[in-house]
Design a protein around this motif. Structure first.
Motif, PDB file in Angstrom:
ATOM      1  N   UNK A  87       0.831  -1.207   0.000  1.00  0.00           N
ATOM      2  CA  UNK A  87       0.000   0.000   0.000  1.00  0.00           C
ATOM      3  C   UNK A  87       0.866   1.257   0.000  1.00  0.00           C
ATOM      4  N   UNK A  88       1.933   1.232   0.792  1.00  0.00           N
ATOM      5  CA  UNK A  88       2.840   2.388   0.825  1.00  0.00           C
ATOM      6  C   UNK A  88       3.518   2.568  -0.527  1.00  0.00           C
ATOM      7  N   UNK A  89       3.884   1.457  -1.160  1.00  0.00           N
ATOM      8  CA  UNK A  89       4.539   1.506  -2.473  1.00  0.00           C
ATOM      9  C   UNK A  89       3.659   2.209  -3.501  1.00  0.00           C
ATOM     10  N   UNK A  90       2.339   1.962  -3.419  1.00  0.00           N
ATOM     11  CA  UNK A  90       1.410   2.571  -4.371  1.00  0.00           C
ATOM     12  C   UNK A  90       1.106   4.019  -4.001  1.00  0.00           C
ATOM     13  N   UNK A  91       0.917   4.269  -2.709  1.00  0.00           N
ATOM     14  CA  UNK A  91       0.451   5.589  -2.274  1.00  0.00           C
ATOM     15  C   UNK A  91       1.561   6.627  -2.177  1.00  0.00           C
ATOM     16  N   UNK A  92       2.781   6.186  -1.869  1.00  0.00           N
ATOM     17  CA  UNK A  92       3.865   7.139  -1.628  1.00  0.00           C
ATOM     18  C   UNK A  92       4.125   8.070  -2.815  1.00  0.00           C
ATOM     19  N   UNK A 143       1.352  10.730  -2.892  1.00  0.00           N
ATOM     20  CA  UNK A 143       1.516  11.698  -1.814  1.00  0.00           C
ATOM     21  C   UNK A 143       2.691  12.624  -2.107  1.00  0.00           C
ATOM     22  N   UNK A 144       3.791  12.044  -2.611  1.00  0.00           N
ATOM     23  CA  UNK A 144       4.967  12.856  -2.932  1.00  0.00           C
ATOM     24  C   UNK A 144       4.641  13.884  -4.012  1.00  0.00           C
ATOM     25  N   UNK A 145       3.803  13.495  -4.958  1.00  0.00           N
ATOM     26  CA  UNK A 145       3.448  14.423  -6.029  1.00  0.00           C
ATOM     27  C   UNK A 145       2.666  15.615  -5.488  1.00  0.00           C
ATOM     28  N   UNK A 146       1.793  15.373  -4.511  1.00  0.00           N
ATOM     29  CA  UNK A 146       1.016  16.479  -3.944  1.00  0.00           C
ATOM     30  C   UNK A 146       1.903  17.487  -3.234  1.00  0.00           C
ATOM     31  N   UNK A 147       3.060  17.031  -2.738  1.00  0.00           N
ATOM     32  CA  UNK A 147       3.976  17.966  -2.071  1.00  0.00           C
ATOM     33  C   UNK A 147       4.709  18.855  -3.071  1.00  0.00           C
ATOM     34  N   UNK A 148       4.662  18.479  -4.351  1.00  0.00           N
ATOM     35  CA  UNK A 148       5.337  19.263  -5.390  1.00  0.00           C
ATOM     36  C   UNK A 148       4.396  20.267  -6.063  1.00  0.00           C
ATOM     37  N   UNK A 149       3.128  20.239  -5.683  1.00  0.00           N
ATOM     38  CA  UNK A 149       2.157  21.124  -6.325  1.00  0.00           C
ATOM     39  C   UNK A 149       2.341  22.558  -5.836  1.00  0.00           C
ATOM     40  N   UNK A 150       2.340  23.485  -6.760  1.00  0.00           N
ATOM     41  CA  UNK A 150       2.397  24.914  -6.438  1.00  0.00           C
ATOM     42  C   UNK A 150       0.966  25.388  -6.173  1.00  0.00           C
ATOM     43  N   UNK A 151       0.547  25.251  -4.912  1.00  0.00           N
ATOM     44  CA  UNK A 151      -0.847  25.537  -4.571  1.00  0.00           C
ATOM     45  C   UNK A 151      -1.201  27.007  -4.757  1.00  0.00           C
ATOM     46  N   UNK A 152      -0.218  27.890  -4.648  1.00  0.00           N
ATOM     47  CA  UNK A 152      -0.493  29.323  -4.798  1.00  0.00           C
ATOM     48  C   UNK A 152      -0.967  29.628  -6.218  1.00  0.00           C
TER      49      UNK A 152
END
Length: 264
Positions: free
Chosen positions: A18-23, A26-35
């Motif tokens: 599950x971690x292999x699939x989800x990580x 999740x990592x991609x969401x940390x790269x999003x420029x939310x501003x």
């Protein structure tokens, strides 16, 4: 909640999977420029790609339903010489690299292709058009509907259809009044799977249809191009595609649950 029948080491391995699939997600969401997220996903090229993907994917899903339901019925309810070979060929796009599918489509519908020459004489060009996008998506998505629906037809059996036939119903009446309502959840589930596959199609589309903004450049192609020129936009668009895919998966699981309940 842990099932005592499952060894703990199995649970540990499942958690790692599950971690292999989800990580990565999740990592991609940390790269999003939310501003600047909204401007990135609403630029003209991004908006054109998203709308084109939705439009062509819906069209490809309709093609899959129109062609796939009869194919599933023939494979599940009839017997004929070479049936296994036909089934293998129908399911071939599941394992075929999409680029190879695009080359095959070019060989059939390209300007110098098997049928493309005839269309060219008639003034109709299929390759590198929006129609080509729909054909490419349908080619790779059709097996998903056939596979899921054929399995549902075999699980449902023929007892209800046999009873309707003994009461004097014609084959067409049995089809529309018994078979179709019985496997409708499976048709919906297969259609959703086909839509998801069509929405994420890349290789066959690029090879057969090219990448022209507003005409053949779907969202996966736009993400690929933006990755080279604007990584922030690529990540933002990828997140949009992930959200849409999650909604599709949720709808698929829901319709699959309905299918299982109806089979019981």
């Amino acid at each position: 909640m842990t099932n005592s029948a499952v060894p703990r080491w199995i649970v540990v391995i499942a958690a790692v999977g599950a971690v292999f699939v989800l990580l990565p997600i999740v990592a991609m969401t940390t790269r999003v420029d939310w501003v600047h997220f909204l401007p990135l996903i609403t630029s003209p090229s991004s908006r054109d790609a998203l709308l084109l993907s939705l439009r062509t994917s819906l069209s490809a899903t309709a093609v899959c339903v129109v062609l796939g339901v009869p194919m599933s019925l023939v494979l599940a309810r009839t017997t004929f010489p070479g049936q296994r070979a036909v089934r293998a060929l129908v399911l071939l796009p599941l394992v075929l690299p999409p680029v190879i599918g695009g080359i095959a489509l070019l060989a059939a519908y390209g300007r110098t292709g098997l049928l493309g020459k005839t269309f060219e004489v008639l003034g109709v060009q299929i390759a590198f058009s929006t129609t080509a996008v729909v054909l490419a998506q349908s080619f790779v998505a059709l097996p998903f509907l056939v596979l899921s629906l054929e399995g549902a037809l075999r699980i449902a059996g023929t007892r209800y259809e046999a009873v309707a036939a003994t009461l004097g119903a014609s084959p067409s009446t049995v089809l529309w009044r018994v078979t179709m309502p019985l496997v409708l959840p499976a048709i919906l589930s297969g259609a959703v799977l086909s839509f998801a596959r069509a929405l994420g199609e890349f290789g066959a589309t690029l090879t057969f249809a090219g990448s022209l903004q507003g005409v053949t450049r779907t969202l996966p192609l736009e993400i690929y191009l933006q990755r080279e020129t604007d990584p922030d936009a690529a990540v933002a668009l990828a997140l949009v595609l992930v959200v849409v895919s999650l909604l599709v998966v949720g709808l698929t699981l829901r319709t699959s649950g309905i299918t299982r309940r109806s089979a019981l």
